[in-house]
Motif scaffolding. Structure first.
Motif, PDB file in Angstrom:
ATOM      1  N   ASN A   1       0.768  -1.228   0.004  1.00  0.00           N
ATOM      2  CA  ASN A   1      -0.022   0.048   0.078  1.00  0.00           C
ATOM      3  C   ASN A   1       0.952   1.489   0.017  1.00  0.00           C
ATOM      4  O   ASN A   1       0.917   1.799   0.824  1.00  0.00           O
ATOM      5  CB  ASN A   1      -0.971   0.104   1.285  1.00  0.00           C
ATOM      6  N   LYS A   2       1.594   1.570  -1.130  1.00  0.00           N
ATOM      7  CA  LYS A   2       2.377   2.532  -1.130  1.00  0.00           C
ATOM      8  C   LYS A   2       1.740   4.043  -1.099  1.00  0.00           C
ATOM      9  O   LYS A   2       2.219   5.126  -0.625  1.00  0.00           O
ATOM     10  CB  LYS A   2       3.087   2.736  -2.479  1.00  0.00           C
ATOM     11  N   THR A   3       0.405   3.991  -1.449  1.00  0.00           N
ATOM     12  CA  THR A   3      -0.300   5.235  -1.434  1.00  0.00           C
ATOM     13  C   THR A   3      -1.610   5.147  -0.741  1.00  0.00           C
ATOM     14  O   THR A   3      -2.580   4.239  -0.953  1.00  0.00           O
ATOM     15  CB  THR A   3      -0.609   5.840  -3.050  1.00  0.00           C
ATOM     16  N   ILE A   4      -1.836   6.076   0.340  1.00  0.00           N
ATOM     17  CA  ILE A   4      -2.797   5.879   1.044  1.00  0.00           C
ATOM     18  C   ILE A   4      -3.796   7.376   0.964  1.00  0.00           C
ATOM     19  O   ILE A   4      -3.280   8.323   0.777  1.00  0.00           O
ATOM     20  CB  ILE A   4      -2.724   6.108   2.295  1.00  0.00           C
ATOM     21  N   LYS A   5      -5.049   7.115   0.272  1.00  0.00           N
ATOM     22  CA  LYS A   5      -5.807   8.407   0.223  1.00  0.00           C
ATOM     23  C   LYS A   5      -6.340   8.764   1.445  1.00  0.00           C
ATOM     24  O   LYS A   5      -6.868   8.047   2.398  1.00  0.00           O
ATOM     25  CB  LYS A   5      -6.968   7.880  -0.870  1.00  0.00           C
ATOM     26  N   PHE A   6      -6.797  10.215   1.619  1.00  0.00           N
ATOM     27  CA  PHE A   6      -7.521  10.680   2.635  1.00  0.00           C
ATOM     28  C   PHE A   6      -8.154  11.973   2.295  1.00  0.00           C
ATOM     29  O   PHE A   6      -8.061  12.468   1.154  1.00  0.00           O
ATOM     30  CB  PHE A   6      -6.027  11.225   3.560  1.00  0.00           C
ATOM     31  N   VAL A   7      -8.988  12.226   3.232  1.00  0.00           N
ATOM     32  CA  VAL A   7      -9.885  13.534   2.812  1.00  0.00           C
ATOM     33  C   VAL A   7      -9.439  14.583   4.013  1.00  0.00           C
ATOM     34  O   VAL A   7      -8.916  14.114   4.952  1.00  0.00           O
ATOM     35  CB  VAL A   7     -11.484  13.096   3.097  1.00  0.00           C
ATOM     36  N   TYR A   8      -9.926  15.781   3.685  1.00  0.00           N
ATOM     37  CA  TYR A   8      -9.648  16.777   4.487  1.00  0.00           C
ATOM     38  C   TYR A   8     -10.717  17.802   4.154  1.00  0.00           C
ATOM     39  O   TYR A   8     -11.725  17.646   3.474  1.00  0.00           O
ATOM     40  CB  TYR A   8      -8.373  17.409   4.014  1.00  0.00           C
ATOM     41  N   ASP A   9     -10.965  18.778   4.829  1.00  0.00           N
ATOM     42  CA  ASP A   9     -11.653  19.952   4.962  1.00  0.00           C
ATOM     43  C   ASP A   9     -11.037  21.163   4.032  1.00  0.00           C
ATOM     44  O   ASP A   9      -9.795  21.655   4.375  1.00  0.00           O
ATOM     45  CB  ASP A   9     -11.885  20.518   6.250  1.00  0.00           C
ATOM     46  N   PRO A  10     -11.685  21.154   2.838  1.00  0.00           N
ATOM     47  CA  PRO A  10     -11.134  22.259   1.855  1.00  0.00           C
ATOM     48  C   PRO A  10     -11.430  23.828   2.139  1.00  0.00           C
ATOM     49  O   PRO A  10     -10.665  24.351   1.319  1.00  0.00           O
ATOM     50  CB  PRO A  10     -12.031  21.892   0.517  1.00  0.00           C
ATOM     51  N   ASN A  11     -12.037  24.145   3.218  1.00  0.00           N
ATOM     52  CA  ASN A  11     -12.161  25.428   3.733  1.00  0.00           C
ATOM     53  C   ASN A  11     -12.064  25.780   4.935  1.00  0.00           C
ATOM     54  O   ASN A  11     -12.887  26.079   5.752  1.00  0.00           O
ATOM     55  CB  ASN A  11     -13.621  25.910   3.224  1.00  0.00           C
ATOM     56  N   TRP A  12     -10.868  25.296   5.605  1.00  0.00           N
ATOM     57  CA  TRP A  12     -10.733  25.413   7.177  1.00  0.00           C
ATOM     58  C   TRP A  12      -9.314  26.143   7.280  1.00  0.00           C
ATOM     59  O   TRP A  12      -8.402  25.336   8.138  1.00  0.00           O
ATOM     60  CB  TRP A  12     -10.876  23.973   7.785  1.00  0.00           C
ATOM     61  N   LYS A  13      -9.257  27.259   6.813  1.00  0.00           N
ATOM     62  CA  LYS A  13      -7.860  27.860   7.205  1.00  0.00           C
ATOM     63  C   LYS A  13      -7.681  28.310   8.536  1.00  0.00           C
ATOM     64  O   LYS A  13      -8.738  28.712   9.377  1.00  0.00           O
ATOM     65  CB  LYS A  13      -7.800  29.192   6.448  1.00  0.00           C
ATOM     66  N   PRO A  14      -6.670  28.303   9.310  1.00  0.00           N
ATOM     67  CA  PRO A  14      -5.242  28.062   8.768  1.00  0.00           C
ATOM     68  C   PRO A  14      -4.660  26.448   8.720  1.00  0.00           C
ATOM     69  O   PRO A  14      -3.639  26.208   8.310  1.00  0.00           O
ATOM     70  CB  PRO A  14      -4.322  28.880   9.621  1.00  0.00           C
ATOM     71  N   PHE A  15      -5.851  25.740   9.158  1.00  0.00           N
ATOM     72  CA  PHE A  15      -5.621  24.436   9.424  1.00  0.00           C
ATOM     73  C   PHE A  15      -5.119  23.692   8.146  1.00  0.00           C
ATOM     74  O   PHE A  15      -4.089  22.944   7.898  1.00  0.00           O
ATOM     75  CB  PHE A  15      -6.357  23.544  10.213  1.00  0.00           C
ATOM     76  N   GLU A  16      -5.972  23.619   7.299  1.00  0.00           N
ATOM     77  CA  GLU A  16      -5.981  23.150   5.910  1.00  0.00           C
ATOM     78  C   GLU A  16      -6.962  23.561   5.035  1.00  0.00           C
ATOM     79  O   GLU A  16      -8.211  24.066   5.255  1.00  0.00           O
ATOM     80  CB  GLU A  16      -6.154  21.523   5.947  1.00  0.00           C
ATOM     81  N   TRP A  17      -6.686  23.649   3.543  1.00  0.00           N
ATOM     82  CA  TRP A  17      -7.642  24.088   2.598  1.00  0.00           C
ATOM     83  C   TRP A  17      -7.265  23.806   1.164  1.00  0.00           C
ATOM     84  O   TRP A  17      -5.774  23.341   1.142  1.00  0.00           O
ATOM     85  CB  TRP A  17      -7.675  25.748   2.657  1.00  0.00           C
ATOM     86  N   GLN A  18      -8.050  23.942   0.191  1.00  0.00           N
ATOM     87  CA  GLN A  18      -7.606  23.661  -1.142  1.00  0.00           C
ATOM     88  C   GLN A  18      -7.392  25.035  -1.801  1.00  0.00           C
ATOM     89  O   GLN A  18      -8.710  26.048  -1.730  1.00  0.00           O
ATOM     90  CB  GLN A  18      -8.842  23.025  -1.860  1.00  0.00           C
ATOM     91  N   ASN A  19      -6.432  25.366  -2.454  1.00  0.00           N
ATOM     92  CA  ASN A  19      -6.359  26.723  -3.016  1.00  0.00           C
ATOM     93  C   ASN A  19      -6.845  26.788  -4.490  1.00  0.00           C
ATOM     94  O   ASN A  19      -7.242  25.633  -4.928  1.00  0.00           O
ATOM     95  CB  ASN A  19      -4.727  27.112  -2.905  1.00  0.00           C
ATOM     96  N   THR A  20      -6.490  27.965  -5.065  1.00  0.00           N
ATOM     97  CA  THR A  20      -7.203  28.128  -6.510  1.00  0.00           C
ATOM     98  C   THR A  20      -6.585  27.147  -7.477  1.00  0.00           C
ATOM     99  O   THR A  20      -7.250  26.809  -8.536  1.00  0.00           O
ATOM    100  CB  THR A  20      -7.048  29.497  -6.777  1.00  0.00           C
ATOM    101  N   GLN A  21      -5.266  26.484  -7.094  1.00  0.00           N
ATOM    102  CA  GLN A  21      -4.813  25.593  -8.043  1.00  0.00           C
ATOM    103  C   GLN A  21      -4.897  24.259  -7.556  1.00  0.00           C
ATOM    104  O   GLN A  21      -4.584  23.223  -8.284  1.00  0.00           O
ATOM    105  CB  GLN A  21      -3.254  25.596  -8.040  1.00  0.00           C
TER     106      GLN A  21
END
Length: 255
Positions: free
Chosen positions: A48-68
């Motif tokens: 299992n070389k790659t593990i997929k995970f989910v996150y909060d896409p709009n939770w600054k400054p912890f984590e987010w998805q930028n415009t790219q």
């Protein structure tokens, strides 16, 4: 660069420096050879070389998805270090909301959360890392001029809001059932509704609250009260998934 954008960069840098200080021991040994893995754990990594995970896409400054559409934030940095330490590769699964991320794990589409608070309900479905990766008290955010000297008791009868599918939503339901509240899609929506008088109180973790107050210059808003409730973030893996993954994560985090 606009003033509020500059403020946001400075706030994010502050929390990034805080992150480095807290995880300095972890950074010092960010080497896949620095952790001990038994044979079954080594076999898991090989398969299992790659593990997929989910996150909060709009939770600054912890984590987010930028415009790219890139995964960014303090927790994103922790995941990168986890890769160096464990030898695994972690792949973010992008979603439009935290609620969508939660549903993907519930449906067994993705096995792992980058970070999530512990609740009794979640504990029945997830294995949590033994070590917290971040902790922040929950606060009441209100407009200037509104007093909440009695804390949550002062919120009774007010228009209270929290983020849907969040840890504090579960806490309020189980520990403060006397406080009716509405749920919102994300923190940004919460601050906008509070600023426009659509709600009276937003219950959110203090780190995110301070970030948004500085980043967007909400001069009419304030942190009115720090509650006894706390967001204690841990990495989590679905119980139906191979338990070796959470064991490797615990080893990598130094537990």
């Amino acid at each position: 660069m606009k003033v509020y954008e500059l403020f946001g960069v400075c706030v994010y840098k502050f929390f990034s420096i805080l992150f480095v200080i807290l995880f300095l021991p972890f950074l010092s040994y960010a080497d896949s050879n620095s952790i001990h893995l038994n044979k079954s754990q080594q076999k898991f990594i090989q398969k299992n070389k790659t593990i997929k995970f989910v996150y909060d896409p709009n939770w600054k400054p912890f984590e987010w998805q930028n415009t790219q559409k890139e995964y960014k934030g303090i927790i994103a940095d922790i995941i990168k270090l986890l890769e160096l330490k464990s030898g695994l590769k972690f792949e973010p699964v992008h979603t439009q909301s935290w609620k969508e991320s939660v549903l993907k794990v519930k449906k067994d589409e993705v096995p792992m959360f980058s970070a999530i608070g512990v609740t009794q309900e979640r504990n029945e479905e997830l294995f949590f890392s033994k070590k917290e990766i971040f902790s922040s008290p929950y606060v009441l955010v209100s407009r200037h001029g509104d007093d909440f000297l009695d804390g949550c008791d002062s919120a009774v009868g007010k228009r209270v809001a929290a983020i849907e599918s969040s840890t504090i939503e579960n806490i309020l339901k189980t520990q403060r059932p006397d406080i009716p509240f509405s749920t919102l899609k994300n923190i940004e929506e919460g601050f906008e509704k509070l600023h426009s008088n659509a709600i009276d109180v937003l219950v959110v973790n203090e780190i995110s609250a301070r970030y948004y107050l500085k980043q967007y210059g909400y001069e009419k808003l304030k942190i009115a009260y720090r509650t006894k409730f706390s967001l204690d973030l841990r990495i989590a893996v679905k119980r139906s998934y191979d338990k070796h993954l959470i064991e490797i994560i615990d080893n990598s985090l130094g537990t």
